[in-house]
Design a protein around this motif. Structure first.
Motif, PDB file in Angstrom:
ATOM      1  N   LEU A 181      25.589  37.383  14.329  1.00 34.05           N
ATOM      2  CA  LEU A 181      25.934  38.746  13.930  1.00 34.05           C
ATOM      3  C   LEU A 181      24.763  39.400  13.206  1.00 34.05           C
ATOM      4  N   THR A 182      24.335  40.546  13.725  1.00 34.37           N
ATOM      5  CA  THR A 182      23.218  41.285  13.133  1.00 34.37           C
ATOM      6  C   THR A 182      23.587  41.802  11.751  1.00 34.37           C
ATOM      7  N   TRP A 183      22.683  41.615  10.803  1.00 36.61           N
ATOM      8  CA  TRP A 183      22.856  42.182   9.475  1.00 36.61           C
ATOM      9  C   TRP A 183      22.554  43.680   9.580  1.00 36.61           C
ATOM     10  N   GLY A 184      23.617  44.475   9.655  1.00 43.21           N
ATOM     11  CA  GLY A 184      23.481  45.908   9.907  1.00 43.21           C
ATOM     12  C   GLY A 184      24.181  46.344  11.176  1.00 43.21           C
ATOM     13  N   THR A 185      24.729  45.423  11.920  1.00 42.70           N
ATOM     14  CA  THR A 185      25.451  45.617  13.187  1.00 42.70           C
ATOM     15  C   THR A 185      24.667  46.516  14.159  1.00 42.70           C
ATOM     16  N   GLY A 186      25.378  47.206  15.032  1.00 37.27           N
ATOM     17  CA  GLY A 186      24.723  47.985  16.083  1.00 37.27           C
ATOM     18  C   GLY A 186      23.716  49.009  15.599  1.00 37.27           C
ATOM     19  N   PRO A 187      24.000  49.761  14.515  1.00 40.42           N
ATOM     20  CA  PRO A 187      23.006  50.732  14.048  1.00 40.42           C
ATOM     21  C   PRO A 187      21.663  50.110  13.694  1.00 40.42           C
ATOM     22  N   GLU A 188      21.683  48.881  13.219  1.00 35.88           N
ATOM     23  CA  GLU A 188      20.420  48.220  12.880  1.00 35.88           C
ATOM     24  C   GLU A 188      19.662  47.804  14.136  1.00 35.88           C
ATOM     25  N   VAL A 189      20.399  47.355  15.153  1.00 35.62           N
ATOM     26  CA  VAL A 189      19.751  47.018  16.421  1.00 35.62           C
ATOM     27  C   VAL A 189      19.067  48.256  16.990  1.00 35.62           C
ATOM     28  N   GLU A 198      41.593  35.956  10.230  1.00 32.98           N
ATOM     29  CA  GLU A 198      41.190  35.827  11.636  1.00 32.98           C
ATOM     30  C   GLU A 198      40.949  37.141  12.369  1.00 32.98           C
ATOM     31  N   PHE A 199      41.388  38.259  11.816  1.00 31.37           N
ATOM     32  CA  PHE A 199      41.219  39.504  12.559  1.00 31.37           C
ATOM     33  C   PHE A 199      39.905  40.179  12.188  1.00 31.37           C
ATOM     34  N   ALA A 200      39.134  40.488  13.224  1.00 29.95           N
ATOM     35  CA  ALA A 200      37.951  41.340  13.076  1.00 29.95           C
ATOM     36  C   ALA A 200      38.069  42.465  14.090  1.00 29.95           C
ATOM     37  N   LEU A 201      37.413  43.576  13.806  1.00 26.81           N
ATOM     38  CA  LEU A 201      37.400  44.727  14.708  1.00 26.81           C
ATOM     39  C   LEU A 201      35.989  44.905  15.247  1.00 26.81           C
ATOM     40  N   SER A 202      35.888  45.301  16.505  1.00 29.76           N
ATOM     41  CA  SER A 202      34.618  45.180  17.209  1.00 29.76           C
ATOM     42  C   SER A 202      33.654  46.341  17.042  1.00 29.76           C
ATOM     43  N   GLY A 203      33.943  47.324  16.241  1.00 27.68           N
ATOM     44  CA  GLY A 203      33.035  48.450  16.114  1.00 27.68           C
ATOM     45  C   GLY A 203      32.201  48.397  14.849  1.00 27.68           C
ATOM     46  N   SER A 204      30.998  48.958  14.918  1.00 25.86           N
ATOM     47  CA  SER A 204      30.146  49.009  13.722  1.00 25.86           C
ATOM     48  C   SER A 204      30.815  49.809  12.623  1.00 25.86           C
ATOM     49  N   GLU A 205      31.529  50.875  13.004  1.00 25.95           N
ATOM     50  CA  GLU A 205      32.179  51.720  12.006  1.00 25.95           C
ATOM     51  C   GLU A 205      33.369  51.026  11.361  1.00 25.95           C
ATOM     52  N   GLN A 206      33.868  49.935  11.973  1.00 25.71           N
ATOM     53  CA  GLN A 206      34.999  49.197  11.416  1.00 25.71           C
ATOM     54  C   GLN A 206      34.555  48.033  10.533  1.00 25.71           C
ATOM     55  N   THR A 251      27.640  46.647   8.318  1.00 23.74           N
ATOM     56  CA  THR A 251      26.844  47.767   8.825  1.00 23.74           C
ATOM     57  C   THR A 251      25.971  48.352   7.723  1.00 23.74           C
ATOM     58  N   GLY A 252      26.520  48.467   6.529  1.00 20.12           N
ATOM     59  CA  GLY A 252      25.784  49.022   5.398  1.00 20.12           C
ATOM     60  C   GLY A 252      24.879  48.039   4.704  1.00 20.12           C
ATOM     61  N   LYS A 253      24.876  46.782   5.170  1.00 20.28           N
ATOM     62  CA  LYS A 253      24.034  45.725   4.590  1.00 20.28           C
ATOM     63  C   LYS A 253      24.236  45.633   3.073  1.00 20.28           C
ATOM     64  N   ASP A 254      25.519  45.593   2.678  1.00 15.86           N
ATOM     65  CA  ASP A 254      25.893  45.577   1.272  1.00 15.86           C
ATOM     66  C   ASP A 254      26.475  44.206   0.927  1.00 15.86           C
ATOM     67  N   LEU A 255      25.676  43.345   0.311  1.00 19.78           N
ATOM     68  CA  LEU A 255      26.103  41.980   0.024  1.00 19.78           C
ATOM     69  C   LEU A 255      27.299  41.934  -0.928  1.00 19.78           C
ATOM     70  N   LYS A 256      27.280  42.772  -1.949  1.00 18.63           N
ATOM     71  CA  LYS A 256      28.381  42.782  -2.906  1.00 18.63           C
ATOM     72  C   LYS A 256      29.673  43.210  -2.225  1.00 18.63           C
ATOM     73  N   PHE A 257      29.582  44.266  -1.427  1.00 14.52           N
ATOM     74  CA  PHE A 257      30.742  44.750  -0.689  1.00 14.52           C
ATOM     75  C   PHE A 257      31.227  43.698   0.304  1.00 14.52           C
ATOM     76  N   LEU A 258      30.286  42.999   0.942  1.00 15.87           N
ATOM     77  CA  LEU A 258      30.634  41.938   1.887  1.00 15.87           C
ATOM     78  C   LEU A 258      31.441  40.849   1.198  1.00 15.87           C
ATOM     79  N   ALA A 259      30.985  40.425   0.016  1.00 10.82           N
ATOM     80  CA  ALA A 259      31.699  39.376  -0.719  1.00 10.82           C
ATOM     81  C   ALA A 259      33.100  39.843  -1.108  1.00 10.82           C
ATOM     82  N   GLN A 260      33.200  41.101  -1.514  1.00 10.55           N
ATOM     83  CA  GLN A 260      34.499  41.637  -1.929  1.00 10.55           C
ATOM     84  C   GLN A 260      35.481  41.696  -0.760  1.00 10.55           C
ATOM     85  N   THR A 261      34.996  42.114   0.396  1.00 14.13           N
ATOM     86  CA  THR A 261      35.902  42.329   1.523  1.00 14.13           C
ATOM     87  C   THR A 261      36.214  41.047   2.289  1.00 14.13           C
ATOM     88  N   ARG A 262      35.274  40.107   2.351  1.00 14.10           N
ATOM     89  CA  ARG A 262      35.467  38.927   3.190  1.00 14.10           C
ATOM     90  C   ARG A 262      36.004  37.726   2.432  1.00 14.10           C
TER      91      ARG A 262
END
Length: 563
Positions: free
Chosen positions: A151-159, A361-369, A374-385
């Motif tokens: 999984l790209t750090w930044g998802t599709g917008p980063e690619v 187990e549920f993930a959504l396949s869009g960068s906006e989801q 997508t925002g490359k936010d480590l703190k936010f990532l830890a909070q949400t995941r």
């Protein structure tokens, strides 16, 4: 820059990922490029921007750190077992002849220079590795034997960014020009060679990215160059063309209700236009539609839909409430499950799960989801995941999505499911309950004869799956893991697997197997290379990589040939 004085060496049709990659490579080779695009500048990067950013890598450092033993030989075995190519390798004009060669070349690329090529551009991947398309249950058949989804750090917008930035810098330097709101209607052919494009100038439209734009004409245009590279994408928003090409002999009837996972500009127009200029289109009936589509409660484009990427624990039932047979489990065999669903005479199915399952187990396949990644936010990532509860985008779909039913009893759940039925299908409570109870009895031991539970136990032996992807096995009817959730899954359009047949230099071939002079193609319009590098099935994480690999081949080939 004076646009009238700009004389490009190459015209690239389409400003999606493959077009950006080809343009980037052409600039590196010292060539000047005109990029013709029917949408506005806001849509730079095309469909890739909306993607989750998954990349197929083989024997990567990320895999090795997670204890995954992969190899080019195993990856090629999986690819060929999934593709089920039909034309023999020595049949120069066979519809799969070049797809085979592209597959071998792409797997080699994924196992060698792909990762470093992207890192040199500034692209990074997360340390965890996902396990997509887990397979049909055979070592030699369809599916990934090991996790390979990086999984790209930044998802599709980063690619998109890592290729768009150098191209935009070349635009500022006068090496690249964009012609937005230009819809190509014909390729200009003279003396048997493609020497340019002509078409319709569309009225200005400053709509946001992904929003369907105006098709009102305000003029015409014609541009010429030594070669044309077609990178216009697939057919995923063109229902008529999808139904016309649908493989009824393999999958059953085309779904009556089909939701759309790509923006309206993904219309497939350039396939017929390129074919009329002498290019050969092969494998028209190969496409990658998903079985796990849900209507977007907050849409961007017409009939905007999202794919759920489920882990392996949810129970999967057809529209009448009968559990799908093995190995049709969530995340295992997309085309096999598609065939099973359509054979019921209905074009939708149901997942039944618990709150504990949806949270992990549920993930959504869009960068906006996936705003944290997508925002490359480590703190936010830890909070949400890592925090309790499902990620906020998933919870919003659960609360607002028209395909979701939430209840505290199975009777209430079935009542809600029947309220959302289509085509006269109904679910009998007693029948559904019996199947759930029978499955729940298998939970009492750490082993089972239920093949889906065996697959869950196997998945949790993968470090990534155990940590972030697969819920601890539990009884569906255990109230401690509630509430109960049902999700109506619809057929979702996404990728085109067939297209313009190309050789390994991305040159478009004619019906005799010879290159059409001056004509190249890359990305989805070329079946991501060769007119069908995936064959009949995709291993996931291969679409962005296919755009990159074929776009790179086109740019480098032309860079050499125009010297």
């Amino acid at each position: 820059m004076d646009q009238k004085s700009f004389e490009p060496d190459v015209i690239v049709v389409g400003a999606g990922l493959a077009g950006l990659v080809a343009t980037h490579e052409l600039v590196l080779a010292g060539r000047s490029v005109l990029v013709v695009e029917q949408e506005n500048r806001s849509n730079l990067g095309g469909q890739a921007f909306w993607s989750l950013g998954g990349l197929f890598l083989v024997d990567s450092p990320e895999q090795r750190r997670m204890g995954i033993k992969d190899s080019p030989e195993l990856a090629l075995q999986d690819w060929f077992g999934s593709a089920a190519f039909e034309s023999p390798a020595d049949d120069a004009t066979g519809h799969d002849a070049w797809g085979r060669r592209w597959a071998e070349a792409y797997v080699h690329f994924a196992a060698t220079e792909k990762r470093q090529y992207l890192r040199d551009l500034g692209l990074k991947v997360l340390p965890i590795v996902g396990w997509a398309e887990r397979g049909s249950g055979s070592a030699s058949g369809h599916g990934n034997s090991v996790p390979r989804f990086h999984l790209t750090w930044g998802t599709g917008p980063e690619v998109v960014r890592v290729f768009a930035e150098p191209v935009l810098a070349a635009e500022r330097a006068g090496r690249v020009r964009f012609a937005f709101r230009r819809q190509v209607d014909d390729l200009v052919v003279e003396g048997g060679s493609v020497v340019g494009v002509r078409g319709t100038e569309l009225e200005p439209d400053e709509s946001d990215r992904g929003v369907a734009s105006s098709r009102t004409p305000v003029g015409t245009f014609e541009e010429r160059a030594a070669a044309v590279v077609v990178t216009s994408g697939g057919i995923g928003h063109n229902r008529d063309l999808m139904r016309e090409s649908w493989p009824t002999h393999r999958l059953g009837p085309a779904p009556e209700h089909m939701i759309l996972g790509v923006p309206a500009h993904v219309d497939g127009r350039m396939l017929a236009i390129t074919e009329s200029a002498g290019g050969r289109v092969v494998n028209r009936d190969r496409m990658w539609a998903y079985t796990e589509g849900v209507h977007n409660w907050d849409p961007i484009w017409p009939d905007h839909a999202i794919r759920i990427i489920p882990g392996p624990s949810s129970l999967w039932f057809d529209a009448t409430g009968h559990r799908l047979p093995a190995p049709n489990f969530p995340g295992f065999d997309t085309m096999g499950t598609m065939k099973e669903i359509l054979a019921t005479g209905h074009d939708y199915s149901w997942l039944v799960l618990t709150q504990s399952i949806i949270e992990k187990e549920f993930a959504l396949s869009g960068s906006e989801q996936n705003p944290d990644i997508t925002g490359k936010d480590l703190k936010f990532l830890a909070q949400t995941r890592l925090a309790k509860g499902a990620p906020e985008p998933v919870e919003k779909f659960k609360q607002h999505g028209e395909d979701f039913v939430v209840a505290h009893t199975l009777a209430e759940l079935v009542e809600g499911m029947n309220a959302k039925s289509r085509g006269g299908a109904t679910i009998d409570l007693a029948t559904l309950e019996q199947q759930v109870v029978e499955r729940d009895r298998e939970i009492d031991n750490a082993f089972s004869k239920d093949l889906q539970l065996m697959a869950v136990h196997n998945a949790r032996r993968s470090r990534t799956d155990k940590i972030v992807r697969v819920a601890k096995p539990h009884k569906i009817l255990d109230p401690e893991h509630g509430p109960l959730i049902a999700v109506r899954l619809n057929i979702l359009s996404r990728k085109t697997l067939g297209g313009l047949q190309t050789d390994l230099e991305s040159r478009v071939l004619d019906d005799s197997g010879m290159p059409v002079p001056g004509l190249y193609a890359a990305g989805e319009v070329a079946g991501f290379g060769g007119g069908g590098v995936h064959g009949h099935n995709a291993l996931e994480g291969t679409f962005l990589g296919g755009c990159i690999f074929s776009g790179r081949a086109a740019g480098r080939s032309l860079g050499r040939r125009l010297s």
